[in-house]
Structures are given as structure tokens and as C-alpha cells.
Design an enzyme around this catalytic site. Structure first.
Site, PDB file in Angstrom:
ATOM      1  CB  CYS A 297      -0.789  -0.224   0.971  1.00  0.00           C
ATOM      2  SG  CYS A 297      -1.518   1.339   1.360  1.00  0.00           S
ATOM      3  N   GLY A 298      -0.059   1.853  -0.763  1.00  0.00           N
ATOM      4  CA  GLY A 298       1.825   3.228  -1.134  1.00  0.00           C
ATOM      5  C   GLY A 298       1.175   4.302   0.277  1.00  0.00           C
ATOM      6  CG  HIS A 299      -2.437   6.259   0.563  1.00  0.00           C
ATOM      7  ND1 HIS A 299      -2.411   7.768   0.693  1.00  0.00           N
ATOM      8  CD2 HIS A 299      -2.900   5.431  -0.436  1.00  0.00           C
ATOM      9  CE1 HIS A 299      -2.341   8.217  -0.755  1.00  0.00           C
ATOM     10  NE2 HIS A 299      -3.061   7.758  -0.876  1.00  0.00           N
ATOM     11  CB  CYS A 300       0.826   1.324   4.750  1.00  0.00           C
ATOM     12  SG  CYS A 300      -0.528   1.067   4.418  1.00  0.00           S
TER      13      CYS A 300
END
Length: 499
Positions: free
Chosen positions: A48-51
Site C-alpha cells: 500500500c502506497g499510503h502505508c
């Protein structure tokens, strides 16, 4: 034998840490909650990019809390490995953060703060302690004002003030004793907001009412002009003000300071009703915001207005002039209805004879309202992974109906084209416009297989729309949750990117 079983249980419940963050598993989760009074848990996916963006801030926050508030622990749980835990806490997007108090796994609340380390720390301290801190003495009063970008102080605690303090997570509230109040010149029973921008101090003159105090703090705790970035985005989108004026301008460009000053001057007359926001065109990450408004760097400086909500209505000023007078006139024109919604449209394609007909804003009505044709339209975004996954199937669908004069399989780039009365909340969105006068539009929510789509169209939209949907593998794409810090919100909970 008992000793061996006990040893295995100890190993199973081992608690490790990475970067100061505890690693949660199904085996050790209860122990973590029971042994710590306050726990913030991040459910994440490794892809996950936001993670990935949150990870360094989360670790930094853990380090700060270890020094100042060691009773607060930060935990991360790999939801792709710990599916049972993720399911128990209804994790539908990544990252999902939940806060637990006093070992009770049933009282988890959704995290409501920002994603910078200081914002995480501030939110957790607020949630783990009293809503308002006690401030005693002149030195403590001066330090409280110096140490906080925004702080709200009262001389004489009231229940309404405490209720307001408890409802706002990202602003510090304090109760002054007599010496502290004298130092800051806050009269008995009065409330003052101190901030490190604009006019620095605002005295509250409203009633002793929690809702009114909350509204006052929400209005005054944001600058007249807000610069759009990762830190400010949660405050911009999380407040009650849903009408925003945006200046798209490069900080490096000549005239930027004058344009900024015009925004600040105009903002004073709309305080509490309209937010004024600057989007720096020099920042690469802001490209998506420009695209959302149909702009490029070459268009900067430019002004737009957006009314947040289901329709995300956008407005364009009647002239390119940027002054306090023109900006005020623009807002007033939108509010009076004199300036109508601006709908983006690409040019009509010169050649449009492929198996999937290309719709733009300019040819939308004439295409979908043709009473002699069924029209199926996919509203997509060029960057949407699920749209890309659907593309080959949709092309085959177009070829299947190529010989039907009464069926049009069409698509439109909904990031570059907008349509009056058509609600597009996510990508891909598929709508069926049946032939005939005044036919009702049907939202397609069925399986995204070729067979299901063919059945749906051939049945005139009466079959194959059972809401099952396709479950694409989200690991192939970056996941966006509903707090994404952009003028578009994304959520993969339903197998598509939410707008």
C-alpha cells in the site's frame, strides 16, 4: 510436558518491535492491549502506497511518545498476514488506524488525526489525557502559547468549554489559573484563541455553548490562506467549510506574492464560510490536483472554486484577473447563481470508429439521450488500476455489439470530462442509458466479466445486475483510503477507486 507447552505459548506471544513500533499478531494482540493503557494500531498492507508514506512518520511518533508519554504504544499489524484480526475490526482499506484504551478490544475508535508525526502525537495525547490541560502561573502560560501553533484558553473552566475541547482532536485547549490568566490578559469567564499566524489572537464573544465554541475554534484555527500539502490537507477536508477557492500558482513565478496577498485580502470577507487555498504548481505531487480541475502547469496562475460534496461542483471565474476585488466577485457570483458550474470537456475525437465509442463532455447528451439506442458508458480514470483491468474485457464487449445499430458501447475519461446530473463517485463507474424517451438510467453493479456484461445489455438492463461485482486483486495496485489527502478520495473497499 507442561513446561514445554508453556514455553511454546511464550514464544507464540512474543512481541517484537520495528523502528519503535510494536508488531501485532493474532497471538500477541490481547497481551499488547492488556499491558498498555493506550494503544494505536495501524492495519496496513506491505504494497500500500499510503502505508509506505505513513511508516516513517509513524515510527517518528513512536519515538517521541517513548520519551514523553511511554504509556502510549504504537502498533502495526500486517493485515495481509493477519486476516482474522483485520476481519474482526472491519478493516476495509489501508491504512486503517484504531485507538484502544485500558485493554478493551471492544472499544476501539477510528483514528481521526493527521498523518505527520507531530499530529499523531498530539491526537494521542489528547485522547489519552484530559480534554483540556491545567495551566498554572505566568511562565506556564507563556510557554503554552509559545509551544503551540494554535491553543484555546479559558479563564474559569465550564462544562461547555470542556465539551468543545473533547470534540476537537488537533487543537490544544487549556484552563488558566488566576496568575496565568493575568499574564495573558484573559478576563474571568472569557475564552481566547492564540495562533502563530494572521492576527495571532482572537477573543471569543459568543455564548457559553459547546457547538458555538467548536465552530469558533474550527473557523479561527485555520489561516486565512492555506497552502495545500500533506500536513494541511486533513484540516482542509476535515472541517465544516465545504466551499473552497483555490489559487493554482508556482511559488517560483513572478507575481506569486501579489496573488497570495489578493487571496488573503479577499479571504477576510468570507471567513468561516469559504476556505482560500493555494496549490503550488512547482510541487510534482500536486499534478493530480491540477488534473482534477482540468489544468496543467502552463495554466498557472489560475483560480477555481469547488463545492465539496457528492457533486464536487467546480466553478471557473469569468476572467483571469487575480485581485481581491475579482476574487470576492467570483465567490459572490457563484453563491448568487450568476456564475454557473463549469463542466470540463475534451475535444470531440476526429476519428471515433473503434469498437468502444469515445464520449466527451461536448457529445455526451446527444449520444446517451438518443431515443433509438441503448448506450452503456464506462466512466474511467487513466490512472485507475481497476479500469485498466477492465479494458480488454470492455473492448471485447464493444466488438460483440459492433453490428448492432441500436447499441453503443462507450467510455469516457471522467477526470477530463464532466456531465450535468451524472453522479460519478468511483472508477470505474458503468451506467446504462436505455433507449426510449425519458428512460431511467441504470447503474451497473454486476460482475465485470464479458458474459455478465453481454447478458446485461442484451436484456435491456433487466438481467445480470445483481451487485456481485468483480473482486480484482488489489495487490496489483496502490490502495487509496477515504482520507486520502487530495481533492479526490479513493477507496478500494468495493474493488474500485472511490472518487
Amino acid at each position: 510436558m507442561k513446561a514445554i507447552i508453556g514455553l511454546l505459548a511464550l514464544v507464540a506471544a512474543e512481541i517484537t518491535s520495528e523502528g519503535g513500533v510494536l508488531v501485532g499478531t493474532k497471538e500477541n494482540f490481547d497481551e499488547i492491549l492488556e499491558n498498555n493503557a493506550f494503544v494505536l494500531v495501524e492495519f496496513y498492507a506491505p504494497w500500500c502506497g499510503h502505508c509506505k508514506q505513513l511508516a516513517p512518520e509513524y515510527e517518528s511518533a513512536a519515538g517521541k511518545l517513548a520519551e514523553s508519554n511511554p504509556e502510549i504504544k504504537l502498533v502495526k499489524v500486517d493485515a495481509t498476514e493477519e486476516g482474522d484480526l483485520a476481519g474482526e475490526f472491519d478493516v476495509g482499506g489501508y491504512p486503517t488506524l484504531k485507538f484502544f484504551k485500558n485493554g478493551n478490544r471492544d472499544n476501539g475508535i477510528e483514528y481521526g488525526g493527521g498523518r505527520q508525526a507531530d499530529e499523531i502525537v498530539s491526537w494521542l495525547i489528547k485522547k489519552s489525557g484530559p480534554p483540556a490541560i491545567e495551566i498554572s502561573g505566568a511562565d506556564a502560560a507563556k510557554a503554552a502559547v509559545d509551544d503551540n501553533d494554535v491553543i484555546v484558553l479559558i479563564n474559569g473552566k465550564t462544562d461547555e468549554f470542556i465539551a468543545a475541547a473533547d470534540s476537537i482532536d488537533d487543537v490544544v485547549f487549556g484552563v488558566l489559573d488566576e496568575a496565568a490568566a493575568a499574564e495573558l490578559k484573559v478576563d474571568a469567564g472569557k475564552i481566547a484563541l492564540f495562533k502563530k499566524f494572521d492576527d495571532n489572537r482572537v477573543d471569543y464573544s459568543g455564548a457559553n455553548d459547546a457547538d458555538e465554541i467548536t465552530a469558533f475554534v474550527n473557523s479561527e484555527s485555520l489561516p486565512l490562506v492555506n497552502e495545500f500539502n500533506d500536513e494541511t490537507a486533513p484540516k482542509i477536508f476535515g472541517g465544516d467549510i465545504t466551499q473552497h477557492v483555490l489559487l493554482f500558482a508556482a511559488k517560483s513565478a513572478e507575481g506569486y506574492d501579489d496573488n497570495y496577498a489578493a487571496m488573503a485580502a479577499a479571504a477576510k470577507d468570507f471567513k468561516g464560510k469559504t476556505l482560500f487555498v493555494v496549490v503550488d504548481c512547482d510541487v510534482e505531487d500536486n499534478g493530480r490536483v491540477l488534473e482534477f480541475f482540468g489544468l496543467t502547469q502552463e495554466n498557472c496562475p489560475a483560480v477555481r472554486l469547488i463545492q465539496m460534496g457528492d457533486s464536487m461542483a467546480k466553478f471557473k471565474p469569468p476572467s483571469e484577473e487575480i485581485s481581491a476585488t475579482s476574487l470576492a466577485g467570483f465567490v459572490n457570483g457563484v453563491e448568487s447563481g450568476e456564475i454557473t458550474r463549469h463542466l470540463m470537456s475534451e475535444d470531440v475525437p476526429e476519428s471515433n470508429d473503434g469498437p468502444v465509442f469515445v464520449i466527451v463532455g461536448k457529445n455526451f447528451e446527444e449520444t446517451v439521450r438518443d431515443p433509438a439506442k441503448h448506450v452503456l458508458v464506462e466512466f474511467y480514470a487513466p490512472w485507475c488500476g481497476h479500469c485498466k483491468a477492465l479494458e480488454p474485457t470492455y473492448e471485447k464487449l464493444g466488438k460483440h455489439f459492433a453490428d448492432r445499430d441500436d447499441v453503443v458501447i462507450a467510455k469516457t475519461d471522467a477526470t477530463a470530462n464532466e456531465f450535468e446530473g451524472v453522479d460519478v463517485q468511483g472508477f470505474p463507474t458503468i451506467k446504462f442509458f436505455p433507449k426510449g424517451e425519458d428512460s431511467d438510467v441504470i447503474e451497473y453493479e454486476g460482475d465485470r466479466s464479458l458474459e455478465a456484461l453481454i447478458t446485461f445489455v442484451e436484456s435491456d438492463g433487466t438481467e445480470g445486475n445483481d451487485g456481485a461485482g468483480d473482486d480484482y486483486d488489489d495487490e496489483d495496485y496502490e490502495d487509496y483510503d477515504d482520507e486520502d489527502e487530495d481533492y479526490e478520495d479513493y477507496d478500494d473497499e468495493e474493488g474500485h477507486d472511490e472518487l
